[in-house]
Write an enzyme that holds these catalytic residues in place. Structure first.
Site, mmCIF file in Angstrom:
data_model
loop_
_atom_site.group_PDB
_atom_site.id
_atom_site.type_symbol
_atom_site.label_atom_id
_atom_site.label_comp_id
_atom_site.label_asym_id
_atom_site.label_seq_id
_atom_site.Cartn_x
_atom_site.Cartn_y
_atom_site.Cartn_z
ATOM 1 N N SER A 223 -9.678 2.230 3.081
ATOM 2 C CA SER A 223 -8.886 2.990 2.148
ATOM 3 C C SER A 223 -7.951 2.120 1.297
ATOM 4 C CB SER A 223 -8.030 3.998 2.926
ATOM 5 O OG SER A 223 -7.119 3.309 3.803
ATOM 6 N N SER B 231 -9.790 -0.451 7.261
ATOM 7 C CA SER B 231 -9.302 -0.292 5.891
ATOM 8 C C SER B 231 -8.581 -1.491 5.306
ATOM 9 C CB SER B 231 -8.396 0.940 5.799
ATOM 10 O OG SER B 231 -9.140 2.109 6.019
ATOM 11 N N LYS C 159 0.838 -1.198 0.000
ATOM 12 C CA LYS C 159 0.000 0.000 0.000
ATOM 13 C C LYS C 159 0.877 1.253 0.000
ATOM 14 C CE LYS C 159 -3.913 2.032 2.571
ATOM 15 N NZ LYS C 159 -4.781 1.881 3.769
#
Length: 521
Positions: A163, A187, A88
Site C-alpha cells: 500500500s 507494503s 506515509k
C-alpha cells in the site's frame, strides 16, 4: 514539464542520505539547499508521479533552517540532522493532514505526532509531506487511494506497489532521499521491489506503532524506505527502540544497525548460512524475477556464504490465513469511523437516526476494497464461523512460526524473491482482487510470524526492463543480519552494474502525463 524536471543529475538529488549527511557534517551544503532541491523536484515531477497527498514546503524549510542553525552551533541532533524525509499518510502528524488515503478522513488534522514522527523531528529531519497510499493500507498497487493512483517512476503506466507506493515512488523519483512506510503484509517490501528501492520491515515491536492508524494490530509495522541499505540502517537507528506508549513495543537493547550495514558493505560473508526457501520460487514466478534472484544467490556464494535449501511447508497456506486474520482485525479497527466523533459525516434526508448517519457516512467514505475487507472480516468473526475461519487461520499462523524456527536452525538468514512479478500495469488487476492479493505471497509469512525482512534491488528483469526485488529474512530481534547480508549483496550487485540501480531509471524529463483507470494522472 519544467526545466527542473530534467535535472535528476543534480548532485544533491542524486546523493544518498548518508552522503548528504556527510556533506552537511563537512559544511559543504545546507539543509535548506537540500530541502529546496527536493521541493523543486516534487513541483517538477509529482504531477506525473502523484507520490504526495500533501506537501508542507513552509514547514520543511523552517525545519531545515533550524537544522542549519544547530549544525552551525556544532550541535547536530543526529547523524541525519537536516536530511529531508517523506512520511506515509497513515501516521499522525500534528498540524498536517492525515487521511490514510480515504475520503472518510479527508481534511483531518491530528492534534499529536506519532512516535516515529516525533523521533524524526527530534533527530532534525525536515518532513517534506505526506505520501499517497492504498486506502487504510489495503492494497498492493496504490490504486485504491481515494485521491487517485500513484505511478511507477520506471514506467508511468505501471503500479508502484502498495500500500505504500507513494513513499517508494517518492524515493525512486528522487523527490525525497528517505521515506517512512508501513508493512502489514509486504507494503514496504513489495513497493521496494517494483520501484528499485530498499524497504525494511522490522521485527514486530521493534519500531513504535503509537500514532499509526491501525489496519491489523498484530501485523502492522513501521519501517524505512530508502535508496541504499546503509540509508535504511541509519533511519532505523533514528526511529527504532522501545516506546512505553505502545504496548507491543519491545524493550530490547538494539545495537547500531548502521554499524552492521557498514560491516556488511566490506562484502565478506564467510560463515554466513543462507537458506533458499523452496516454497517461494519457481512455478508462478516470472522468469526474469527468478533469473535475477538466482544470480544474486550466486553472488552471495562468491562472498563466502554457504547456501542451503530449506523447506517451509506451511508457507503455502500463508496467503489464505492472512486474508482471514487481517480483514478480521481491520473490521474491528475500522468500526471507530462512525461519523460521531471525527471524519466524514453524511446526513441522509428526513429525520435520520444515528445508525442511518453511520451507514450513509461509511458507505460514502469507504472505497470498494475497504468495504470488501470489512465484510470478509466481519463474516470471519461472526458467531458460528469464528472457529472455522479466524481460529483456524491463527493455528496456521502458529505453524508458519514453527516453520521459521526450524528453518533458522539450518540458516542464519532466509532468502526469496520479494514479489513474484515485476510491476504490472495500472488497472490490470483492479477487477481481480485475488490476483492482486497474490503479489504478497512471498512477503506475508514474515508478518504472520513477526520476523524482520528486507527487500533490495536485484537488477532489471530481461523481459521488461523493470526492477526486481531480493528479500532477506532473519529471526526476530536479529534485524542486524539483514543489514549485514543486504549491504554485502548490494555492494556486489552495484559492482556488476557500475553504480546504483536507480541510475538506470528514466529521468521523467520528457514524459507526458497519462490517463489511467482508477483515478487522475
Amino acid at each position: 514539464m519544467t526545466e527542473q524536471g530534467k535535472e535528476r543529475g543534480t548532485s544533491l538529488l542524486d546523493k544518498s542520505a548518508a552522503e548528504l549527511a556527510d556533506l552537511l557534517a563537512a559544511g559543504e551544503t545546507t539543509s535548506v539547499a537540500i530541502t529546496q532541491a527536493c521541493l523543486d523536484r516534487i513541483a517538477a515531477v509529482d504531477t506525473d508521479i502523484h507520490a504526495f497527498l500533501h506537501v508542507d514546503a513552509e514547514g520543511a524549510l523552517a525545519q531545515a533552517a533550524a537544522s542549519d542553525a544547530r549544525r552551525s552551533a556544532g550541535e547536530p541532533a543526529s547523524p541525519l540532522d537536516g536530511v529531508p524525509i517523506a512520511v506515509k499518510d497513515v501516521l499522525a502528524t500534528e498540524g498536517l493532514p492525515t487521511t490514510c488515503g480515504s475520503k472518510i478522513l479527508e481534511g483531518w488534522i491530528p492534534p499529536y505526532d506519532a512516535t516515529v514522527v516525533e523521533r524524526l523531528k527530534d533527530a532534525g529531519l525536515p518532513i517534506l509531506g505526506k505520501t499517497n497510499m492504498d486506502e487504510f493500507a489495503m492494497g498492493s498497487s496504490t490504486e485504491h487511494s481515494a485521491y487517485g493512483p500513484t505511478h511507477n517512476p520506471w514506467d508511468l503506466d505501471r503500479i508502484p506497489g502498495g500500500s505504500g507506493g507513494g513513499s517508494a515512488a517518492a524515493v525512486a523519483a528522487f523527490e525525497a532521499p528517505l521515506a517512512i512506510g508501513t508493512d502489514t503484509g509486504g507494503s514496504i517490501r513489495q513497493p521496494g521491489a517494483v520501484t528499485g528501492t530498499v524497504g525494511l520491515k522490522p521485527t514486530y515491536g521493534g519500531i513504535s506503532r503509537y500514532g499509526l492508524v491501525a489496519m491489523a494490530n498484530s501485523l502492522d509495522q513501521v519501517g524505512p524506505v530508502t535508496r541504499t541499505v546503509l540509508d535504511s540502517a541509519l533511519l532505523h537507528d533514528v526511529i527504532g527502540g522501545h516506546d512505553p506508549r505502545d504496548s507491543t513495543s519491545i524493550d530490547h537493547p538494539w545495537a547500531s544497525f548502521a554499524e552492521a550495514a557498514r560491516t556488511g558493505a566490506a562484502g565478506d560473508l564467510s560463515g554466513v548460512r543462507v537458506g533458499v526457501i523452496t516454497e517461494l520460487g519457481g512455478e508462478g514466478y516470472q522468469a526474469g524475477v527468478q533469473q535475477r534472484f538466482d544470480e544474486s544467490v550466486a553472488l552471495l556464494v562468491k562472498a563466502g556464504a554457504e547456501v542451503v535449501e530449506v523447506s517451509c511447508p506451511n508457507f503455502v497456506h500463508a496467503l489464505a490465513a492472512y486474508y482471514l486474520i487481517m480483514p478480521s482485525e481491520a473490521s474491528s479497527n475500522l468500526a471507530r469511523f462512525d461519523a460521531m466523533r471525527y471524519g466524514l459525516r453524511v446526513l441522509p434526508d428526513g429525520d435520520p437516526s444515528a445508525e442511518d448517519v453511520m451507514r450513509a457516512s461509511r458507505d460514502a467514505g469507504f472505497g470498494d476494497e475497504v468495504k470488501r475487507r470489512i465484510i470478509l472480516g466481519t463474516y470471519a468473526l461472526s458467531s458460528g464461523y469464528y472457529d472455522a475461519y479466524y481460529g483456524q487461520a491463527q493455528k496456521i499462523r502458529t505453524l508458519i512460526s514453527r516453520d521459521f524456527e526450524a528453518a533458522f536452525e539450518k540458516a542464519d538468514v532466509l532468502v526469496s524473491p520479494t514479489a513474484p512479478t515485476t510491476a504490472f500495469k495500472l488497472g490490470e488487476k483492479l477487477d481481480d482482487p485475488v490476483s492482486m492479493y497474490l503479489n504478497d505471497i512471498a512477503t506475508i509469512p514474515a508478518n504472520l510470524a513477526g520476523v524482520p525482512g528486507l527487500s533490495l534491488p536485484a537488477g532489471l528483469a530481461p523481459e521488461d526492463g523493470l526492477p526486481v526485488g531480493f528479500q532477506i529474512l532473519a529471526p526476530a530481534l536479529a534485524d542486524d543480519r539483514l543489514y549485514r547480508v543486504g549491504a554485502a549483496l548490494e555492494a556486489l550487485l552495484e559492482a556488476e552494474w557500475g553504480g546504483p540501480l536507480l541510475d538506470q531509471a528514466p529521468s521523467l524529463s520528457d514524459v507526458e502525463p497519462v490517463e489511467t483507470p482508477g483515478g487522475a494522472a
